[in-house]
Design a protein around this motif. Structure first.
Motif, PDB file in Angstrom:
ATOM      1  N   PHE A 180       0.861  -1.160   0.172  1.00 13.39           N
ATOM      2  CA  PHE A 180      -0.531  -0.103   0.021  1.00 13.39           C
ATOM      3  C   PHE A 180       0.818   0.820  -0.426  1.00 13.39           C
ATOM      4  CE2 PHE A 180      -2.583   3.678   1.859  1.00 13.39           C
ATOM      5  CZ  PHE A 180      -4.056   2.599   1.007  1.00 13.39           C
ATOM      6  N   THR A 181       2.205   1.077   1.064  1.00 15.16           N
ATOM      7  CA  THR A 181       2.583   2.744   1.045  1.00 15.16           C
ATOM      8  C   THR A 181       3.481   2.924  -0.193  1.00 15.16           C
ATOM      9  OG1 THR A 181       4.362   0.895   2.273  1.00 15.16           O
ATOM     10  CG2 THR A 181       3.271   1.983   3.231  1.00 15.16           C
ATOM     11  N   ILE A 182       4.113   1.844  -0.767  1.00 12.12           N
ATOM     12  CA  ILE A 182       4.873   1.794  -2.183  1.00 12.12           C
ATOM     13  C   ILE A 182       4.275   1.961  -3.618  1.00 12.12           C
ATOM     14  CG2 ILE A 182       5.426  -0.519  -2.655  1.00 12.12           C
ATOM     15  CD1 ILE A 182       7.965  -0.048  -3.288  1.00 12.12           C
ATOM     16  N   GLY A 183       2.777   1.238  -2.505  1.00  9.70           N
ATOM     17  CA  GLY A 183       2.279   1.702  -4.235  1.00  9.70           C
ATOM     18  C   GLY A 183       1.948   2.884  -4.901  1.00  9.70           C
ATOM     19  N   PHE A 184       1.367   3.663  -3.120  1.00 14.11           N
ATOM     20  CA  PHE A 184       0.962   5.469  -3.115  1.00 14.11           C
ATOM     21  C   PHE A 184       2.397   5.885  -3.910  1.00 14.11           C
ATOM     22  CE2 PHE A 184      -2.634   4.336  -1.751  1.00 14.11           C
ATOM     23  CZ  PHE A 184      -3.734   5.071  -1.883  1.00 14.11           C
ATOM     24  N   HIS A 185       3.723   5.660  -2.981  1.00  9.54           N
ATOM     25  CA  HIS A 185       4.845   6.625  -3.175  1.00  9.54           C
ATOM     26  C   HIS A 185       4.982   6.691  -4.908  1.00  9.54           C
ATOM     27  CE1 HIS A 185       8.792   8.417  -1.869  1.00  9.54           C
ATOM     28  NE2 HIS A 185       9.425   7.324  -2.619  1.00  9.54           N
ATOM     29  N   ILE A 186       5.334   4.992  -5.581  1.00  9.66           N
ATOM     30  CA  ILE A 186       6.418   4.936  -6.626  1.00  9.66           C
ATOM     31  C   ILE A 186       5.332   5.713  -7.643  1.00  9.66           C
ATOM     32  CG2 ILE A 186       4.894   2.704  -7.377  1.00  9.66           C
ATOM     33  CD1 ILE A 186       7.138   1.826  -8.580  1.00  9.66           C
ATOM     34  N   VAL A 187       4.277   6.084  -7.472  1.00  7.14           N
ATOM     35  CA  VAL A 187       3.493   6.746  -7.956  1.00  7.14           C
ATOM     36  C   VAL A 187       4.422   8.212  -8.267  1.00  7.14           C
ATOM     37  CG1 VAL A 187       1.123   8.182  -9.004  1.00  7.14           C
ATOM     38  CG2 VAL A 187       1.852   6.026  -8.693  1.00  7.14           C
ATOM     39  N   LEU A 188       3.966   8.501  -7.323  1.00  7.59           N
ATOM     40  CA  LEU A 188       4.459  10.201  -6.943  1.00  7.59           C
ATOM     41  C   LEU A 188       6.349  10.478  -7.250  1.00  7.59           C
ATOM     42  CD1 LEU A 188       3.365  10.650  -3.460  1.00  7.59           C
ATOM     43  CD2 LEU A 188       2.298  11.310  -5.322  1.00  7.59           C
ATOM     44  N   ALA A 189       7.297   9.290  -6.601  1.00 10.89           N
ATOM     45  CA  ALA A 189       8.063   9.139  -7.336  1.00 10.89           C
ATOM     46  C   ALA A 189       8.434   9.134  -8.929  1.00 10.89           C
ATOM     47  CB  ALA A 189       8.481   8.011  -6.273  1.00 10.89           C
ATOM     48  N   ALA A 190       8.066   8.682  -9.161  1.00 10.56           N
ATOM     49  CA  ALA A 190       7.676   8.713 -10.840  1.00 10.56           C
ATOM     50  C   ALA A 190       7.674   9.746 -11.843  1.00 10.56           C
ATOM     51  CB  ALA A 190       6.863   6.796 -11.408  1.00 10.56           C
ATOM     52  N   PHE A 191       6.447  10.373 -11.381  1.00 10.59           N
ATOM     53  CA  PHE A 191       5.940  11.711 -11.429  1.00 10.59           C
ATOM     54  C   PHE A 191       6.934  12.466 -11.375  1.00 10.59           C
ATOM     55  CE2 PHE A 191       2.434  14.940 -11.617  1.00 10.59           C
ATOM     56  CZ  PHE A 191       2.822  16.200 -12.981  1.00 10.59           C
ATOM     57  N   THR A 192       7.406  13.085 -10.048  1.00 12.07           N
ATOM     58  CA  THR A 192       9.014  13.387 -10.173  1.00 12.07           C
ATOM     59  C   THR A 192       9.905  13.526 -10.944  1.00 12.07           C
ATOM     60  OG1 THR A 192       8.624  13.402  -7.537  1.00 12.07           O
ATOM     61  CG2 THR A 192      10.721  14.109  -8.487  1.00 12.07           C
ATOM     62  N   ILE A 193       9.918  12.164 -11.488  1.00 16.24           N
ATOM     63  CA  ILE A 193      11.434  11.640 -12.233  1.00 16.24           C
ATOM     64  C   ILE A 193      10.921  12.414 -13.794  1.00 16.24           C
ATOM     65  CG2 ILE A 193      12.537   9.327 -13.180  1.00 16.24           C
ATOM     66  CD1 ILE A 193      11.955   7.831 -11.592  1.00 16.24           C
ATOM     67  N   GLY A 194      10.155  11.949 -14.184  1.00 19.69           N
ATOM     68  CA  GLY A 194       9.082  12.622 -15.124  1.00 19.69           C
ATOM     69  C   GLY A 194       9.398  13.920 -15.593  1.00 19.69           C
ATOM     70  N   LEU A 195       8.563  14.563 -14.646  1.00 20.81           N
ATOM     71  CA  LEU A 195       8.432  16.266 -14.573  1.00 20.81           C
ATOM     72  C   LEU A 195       9.779  16.789 -14.371  1.00 20.81           C
ATOM     73  CD1 LEU A 195       5.486  17.907 -14.942  1.00 20.81           C
ATOM     74  CD2 LEU A 195       5.633  17.972 -12.368  1.00 20.81           C
ATOM     75  N   ALA A 196      10.726  16.281 -13.852  1.00 23.01           N
ATOM     76  CA  ALA A 196      11.763  16.929 -13.604  1.00 23.01           C
ATOM     77  C   ALA A 196      12.470  17.577 -14.878  1.00 23.01           C
ATOM     78  CB  ALA A 196      13.041  16.025 -12.829  1.00 23.01           C
ATOM     79  N   GLN A 197      12.292  16.059 -15.658  1.00 21.37           N
ATOM     80  CA  GLN A 197      13.416  16.331 -17.241  1.00 21.37           C
ATOM     81  C   GLN A 197      12.261  16.996 -18.208  1.00 21.37           C
ATOM     82  OE1 GLN A 197      15.454  14.172 -16.726  1.00 21.37           O
ATOM     83  NE2 GLN A 197      14.774  13.540 -14.902  1.00 21.37           N
ATOM     84  N   PHE A 198      11.006  17.337 -17.601  1.00 23.62           N
ATOM     85  CA  PHE A 198       9.689  18.101 -18.577  1.00 23.62           C
ATOM     86  C   PHE A 198      10.422  19.728 -18.189  1.00 23.62           C
ATOM     87  CE2 PHE A 198       5.238  19.845 -18.754  1.00 23.62           C
ATOM     88  CZ  PHE A 198       5.686  19.736 -20.075  1.00 23.62           C
ATOM     89  N   LEU A 199      10.407  19.592 -16.804  1.00 24.98           N
ATOM     90  CA  LEU A 199      10.559  21.489 -16.111  1.00 24.98           C
ATOM     91  C   LEU A 199      12.279  21.659 -17.100  1.00 24.98           C
ATOM     92  CD1 LEU A 199       9.451  21.540 -12.505  1.00 24.98           C
ATOM     93  CD2 LEU A 199       8.361  22.667 -14.512  1.00 24.98           C
ATOM     94  N   MET A 200      13.163  20.840 -16.876  1.00 25.39           N
ATOM     95  CA  MET A 200      14.704  20.971 -17.658  1.00 25.39           C
ATOM     96  C   MET A 200      14.069  21.153 -19.211  1.00 25.39           C
ATOM     97  SD  MET A 200      17.978  18.554 -17.729  1.00 25.39           S
ATOM     98  CE  MET A 200      17.028  17.318 -18.903  1.00 25.39           C
ATOM     99  N   LEU A 201      13.265  20.718 -20.030  1.00 27.69           N
ATOM    100  CA  LEU A 201      13.023  20.623 -21.252  1.00 27.69           C
ATOM    101  C   LEU A 201      12.356  22.397 -21.406  1.00 27.69           C
ATOM    102  CD1 LEU A 201      12.355  19.741 -24.275  1.00 27.69           C
ATOM    103  CD2 LEU A 201      10.185  18.899 -23.704  1.00 27.69           C
ATOM    104  N   LEU A 202      11.229  22.722 -20.742  1.00 31.15           N
ATOM    105  CA  LEU A 202      10.614  23.249 -21.076  1.00 31.15           C
ATOM    106  C   LEU A 202      11.894  24.647 -20.516  1.00 31.15           C
ATOM    107  CD1 LEU A 202       7.846  22.840 -18.905  1.00 31.15           C
ATOM    108  CD2 LEU A 202       7.484  22.802 -21.186  1.00 31.15           C
ATOM    109  N   GLU A 203      12.249  24.982 -19.741  1.00 32.79           N
ATOM    110  CA  GLU A 203      13.300  26.196 -19.549  1.00 32.79           C
ATOM    111  C   GLU A 203      14.402  26.363 -20.474  1.00 32.79           C
ATOM    112  OE1 GLU A 203      16.381  28.115 -15.565  1.00 32.79           O
ATOM    113  OE2 GLU A 203      15.245  25.652 -15.428  1.00 32.79           O
ATOM    114  N   GLY A 204      15.130  24.783 -20.552  1.00 36.13           N
ATOM    115  CA  GLY A 204      15.916  24.634 -22.148  1.00 36.13           C
ATOM    116  C   GLY A 204      15.268  25.836 -23.359  1.00 36.13           C
ATOM    117  N   MET A 205      14.001  25.211 -23.589  1.00 38.44           N
ATOM    118  CA  MET A 205      13.172  26.073 -24.362  1.00 38.44           C
ATOM    119  C   MET A 205      13.206  27.257 -24.080  1.00 38.44           C
ATOM    120  SD  MET A 205      13.153  23.234 -27.193  1.00 38.44           S
ATOM    121  CE  MET A 205      11.581  24.395 -28.079  1.00 38.44           C
TER     122      MET A 205
END
Length: 472
Positions: free
Chosen positions: A19-44
């Motif tokens: 239960f705990t890792i199921g919630f946390h892994i979604v947030l962790a994965a979103f952090t990974i993906g969104l961090a790369q997305f923010l890097m792309l936006l600022e680079g653009m």
């Protein structure tokens, strides 16, 4: 408090961690993906100097901050549950897993957290290249965090580079083999792409939501376009990585693959493995009910021919088999959503080439519905990964019942109930704030710091011209 058997107590401990890792892994994965997305936006933005890119960066940086805040809390609770409920695992494997988890905190989390303040609050206060460097380091930190966590998890799936002492404790003898164990490269690649796909679906859904209300909104167009491009690139790549990861599972965890395929017995001589589209696996009778399958096609993606076979469940003792129904259906949910995302990406590409990307309302509505698809597919994949290796914590070497702490069942039940209440409350509040943020498109006042930053780079005049052009 009713009497609880040791088997039920073990199930409670497993349920709490799931239960705990199921919630946390979604947030962790979103952090990974969104961090790369923010890097792309600022680079653009630094490259193109268009207002819309900075507006999008500010918009998604708020969501990133919210996600990190909730994710840190869920991660701390998960670590406490790991330490209290699984002392056997910690005692036996601490010499191997401990340093990797330590590196995740020291190298990844501290690196990410140390520069996050600059990224979130430094816009307009530091030089643009310094701020972009901070954003890149945060993105790199999230990647390193995934690296060490997945290295530790992969070692538990395909252990290597260790020796077992007379006291039953694992000790590392080759750290290169420990970290880069046989399943790590494929699991790492598969997970990172899954994080990017989950982020792509949410970004595309947000853009689609605002396009349904205003098809001319520039930020909505950018969001939808970027999200659909990510689907076009990442979904086919994930299919290839999934096939390679499946080959690795076939070679190193054959019983998990048998559960994924619902294969109880080998096919008759001369026949290949069927592709089971539907079945109800029965653990007691050791067979499938209502099976619908296509002959030989399973061998095509399992062995890349039409006659190859895999290990079957009945070739292993009953006490070494995972719970087949859960693994079987989780695998099909993951694959089904993956194929659906790939199809949506191709549909978006066709619509784009026809010049109708901003006005095809059926595609916009479809992508709104698909907002959680990437993260649901990722969760299903983790169920396959973790439930498929049962009854082992360290595959083939350390059983789950040997890894649990000797805690009173009543305490386990109480902590599970408390965890569920806290997580549902916390996740519910976080989701509510997230939906409120996503309900409104990026606004011009979110770029208030842009003239100041532009002056520092000597590009203020060019920026003002482009801003006026965009508003026209």
């Amino acid at each position: 408090m009713p009497d609880i058997s040791p088997e039920t107590a073990l199930l409670l401990a497993r349920t709490q961690f799931a239960f705990t890792i199921g919630f946390h892994i979604v947030l962790a994965a979103f952090t990974i993906g969104l961090a790369q997305f923010l890097m792309l936006l600022e680079g653009m933005w630094l490259w193109r100097r268009q207002q819309v890119w900075l507006s999008l960066w500010r918009y998604w940086s708020k969501i990133f901050a919210l996600n990190v805040a909730v994710g840190v809390v869920t991660g701390v609770v998960m670590e406490f549950a790991l330490g209290t409920n699984w002392s056997g695992l910690a005692s036996r494997t601490g010499a191997v897993l401990g340093p990797m988890l330590y590196m995740e905190v020291l190298v990844a989390f501290f690196l990410e957290a140390g520069f996050m303040g600059v990224m979130l609050f430094g816009m307009g206060k530091v030089r643009p290249w310094v701020h972009f460097m901070a954003t890149c380091i945060v993105a790199l930190g999230s990647f390193f965090s995934a690296f060490w966590i997945l290295a530790a998890n992969s070692w538990m799936q395909t252990p290597d580079g260790f020796a077992i002492g007379a006291d039953g404790r694992f000790r590392p003898i080759d750290w290169w083999a420990v970290i880069f164990n046989p399943s790590f490269p494929w699991r790492m690649a598969h997970m990172v792409v899954a994080a990017l796909l989950g982020t792509a679906c949410l970004v595309a859904a947000s853009g689609a939501w605002h396009l349904l209300r205003d098809a001319r909104h520039p930020a909505a167009r950018k969001m939808f376009s970027l999200g659909m491009w990510m689907l076009v690139v990442m979904a086919p790549l994930q299919i290839v990585l999934g096939d390679l990861h499946g080959e690795n599972t076939r070679d190193h965890q054959p019983i998990k693959l048998a559960a994924m395929e619902g294969s109880w017995n080998p096919p008759p001589p001369g026949e290949g493995e069927p592709m089971r589209l539907f079945a109800l696996p029965d653990m007691a009778e050791q067979r499938n009910h209502y099976e619908v399958s296509i002959p030989d096609i399973g061998s095509l993606y399992l062995r890349h021919n039409l006659s190859g076979t895999i290990h079957s469940l009945n070739q292993y003792p009953a006490d070494e088999r995972p719970w087949v129904p859960l693994v079987f259906w989780s695998f099909r949910l993951m694959v089904g959503l993956g194929l659906f995302m790939a199809t949506a990406g191709i549909a978006g590409l066709v619509v784009r080439l026809r010049g109708r990307l901003w006005h095809t309302r059926w595609l916009h509505k479809l992508m709104v519905l698909m907002a959680p698809a990437g993260f649901i597919a990722m969760l299903a994949g983790w169920v396959v990964t973790e439930a498929g290796r049962q009854p082992w914590t360290v595959y083939g070497l350390l059983r789950t019942d040997e890894s649990a702490s000797p805690i009173a069942p009543g305490l386990l039940l109480g902590s599970l109930v408390a965890t569920v209440i806290v997580y549902l409350l916390l996740f519910g509040l976080g989701l509510g704030f997230l939906l409120r943020l996503l309900a409104y498109p990026p606004q011009p006042d979110e770029t208030s710091a842009m003239p100041e930053v532009a002056q520092r780079t000597g590009r203020g005049e060019e920026h003002s011209h482009e801003e006026g052009t965009m508003n026209e």
